[in-house]
Design an enzyme around this catalytic site. Sequence first.
Site, PDB file in Angstrom:
ATOM      1  N   ASP A 139       0.849  -1.192   0.000  1.00 37.49           N
ATOM      2  CA  ASP A 139       0.000   0.000   0.000  1.00 37.49           C
ATOM      3  C   ASP A 139       0.880   1.235   0.000  1.00 37.49           C
ATOM      4  O   ASP A 139       1.893   1.293   0.716  1.00 37.49           O
ATOM      5  CB  ASP A 139      -0.913   0.010   1.228  1.00 37.49           C
ATOM      6  N   THR A 149     -24.267  -0.132 -13.845  1.00 33.27           N
ATOM      7  CA  THR A 149     -23.764  -1.292 -13.113  1.00 33.27           C
ATOM      8  C   THR A 149     -23.808  -2.495 -14.042  1.00 33.27           C
ATOM      9  O   THR A 149     -24.777  -2.680 -14.778  1.00 33.27           O
ATOM     10  CB  THR A 149     -24.584  -1.582 -11.843  1.00 33.27           C
ATOM     11  N   ARG A 209       4.094   0.626  -6.696  1.00 44.81           N
ATOM     12  CA  ARG A 209       2.992   0.690  -7.654  1.00 44.81           C
ATOM     13  C   ARG A 209       3.189  -0.299  -8.805  1.00 44.81           C
ATOM     14  O   ARG A 209       2.298  -0.458  -9.637  1.00 44.81           O
ATOM     15  CB  ARG A 209       2.848   2.124  -8.185  1.00 44.81           C
ATOM     16  N   CYS A 228     -19.616  -6.840  -5.385  1.00 50.11           N
ATOM     17  CA  CYS A 228     -20.462  -7.009  -4.204  1.00 50.11           C
ATOM     18  C   CYS A 228     -21.918  -7.208  -4.619  1.00 50.11           C
ATOM     19  O   CYS A 228     -22.639  -8.042  -4.047  1.00 50.11           O
ATOM     20  CB  CYS A 228     -20.329  -5.798  -3.284  1.00 50.11           C
ATOM     21  N   THR A 229     -22.359  -6.476  -5.629  1.00 49.67           N
ATOM     22  CA  THR A 229     -23.753  -6.551  -6.063  1.00 49.67           C
ATOM     23  C   THR A 229     -24.059  -7.878  -6.746  1.00 49.67           C
ATOM     24  O   THR A 229     -25.128  -8.463  -6.530  1.00 49.67           O
ATOM     25  CB  THR A 229     -24.090  -5.373  -6.994  1.00 49.67           C
ATOM     26  N   ASN A 248     -22.114  -4.015   1.274  1.00 52.36           N
ATOM     27  CA  ASN A 248     -21.277  -4.002   0.074  1.00 52.36           C
ATOM     28  C   ASN A 248     -19.779  -3.962   0.369  1.00 52.36           C
ATOM     29  O   ASN A 248     -18.961  -4.077  -0.542  1.00 52.36           O
ATOM     30  CB  ASN A 248     -21.655  -2.825  -0.840  1.00 52.36           C
TER      31      ASN A 248
END
Length: 314
Positions: free
Chosen positions: A29, A206, A74, A148-149, A311
């Site tokens: 990170d 979406t 990165r 997530c959806t 979510n």
Amino acid sequence: NGFGRIGRNFLRCLETRQNSLLEVIAINDSGGVKQASHLLKYDSTLGKFDADVKIVDDGHISVNGKSIRVVSSRDPTKLPWGEMEIDLVIEGTGVFIDTPGASKHIEAGAKKVLITAPAKGSDIPTYVVGVNAHDYKHSDAIISNASCTTNCLAPFVKVLDEKFGIVKGTMTNTHSYTGDQRLLDASHRDLRRARAAALNIVPTTTGAAKAVALVLPKLKGKLNGIALRVPTPNVSVVDLVVQVEKKTFAEEINNAFKEAAAGSLNGVLAVSDEPLVSVDFRCTDVSSTIDSSLTMVMGADMVKVVAWYDNEWG
């Protein structure tokens, strides 16, 4: 790889699991140890993490006494995955979601990569727990866990199609705002997401409904939908309307969901009979919770189903 909302929640969730076969030993990170430890410990959505989180040195943090190396690159090809004998990379940046990008982790020495988002390109297989995870091939080095959806939608769509036969349908996804939106009006490739997230209902696209066909191929071309981003920080809801082949009624549909939740989809699908609101589903482990009081049937073959999901966690 990436220690944002998904990366930190993954680690939080893992710490609550007993006898897990997984152990987090490295984080990549850009924020370094100070950002990683602070944002893991203090969370505006979930509250303070009930764990002992410390900075050990410039390259390590510890969680409940377990050391985790923190690196900042990165370029995934420069990460020490081979040196550290990494078995699995949780790719949570949202950047390296195609084969060329995700393969950089393999090039760096990791054995497998799990993308925590829809993959770009048809060459990366998608698996949703409770739907097609049994099709997983151990030879797959890179896989996607979908969105997530899609994880909310696919389990109960599977039940609907198996029990009643889906002809076609549309979905409206009322979704909490995410980091991809702007806090105040500012430039964005999506002119609607460019508007202040906490002040607006933001219609956007979406791919979740279409993506169901990746895990349930017989539904290809039968589902579509839109998303409405709303001013809440977490928990979302799917409103699905479908035409079915078999004549039915609301109680029969809810009973089918309850049967699946107690059986083949136990731990993936749940049914709530209580009059709850979004915050009540925060940190819900299941992928999808049917709100039984909102199930409707018109003319015996048009069905509306509403399902909640966290979510960031489910």
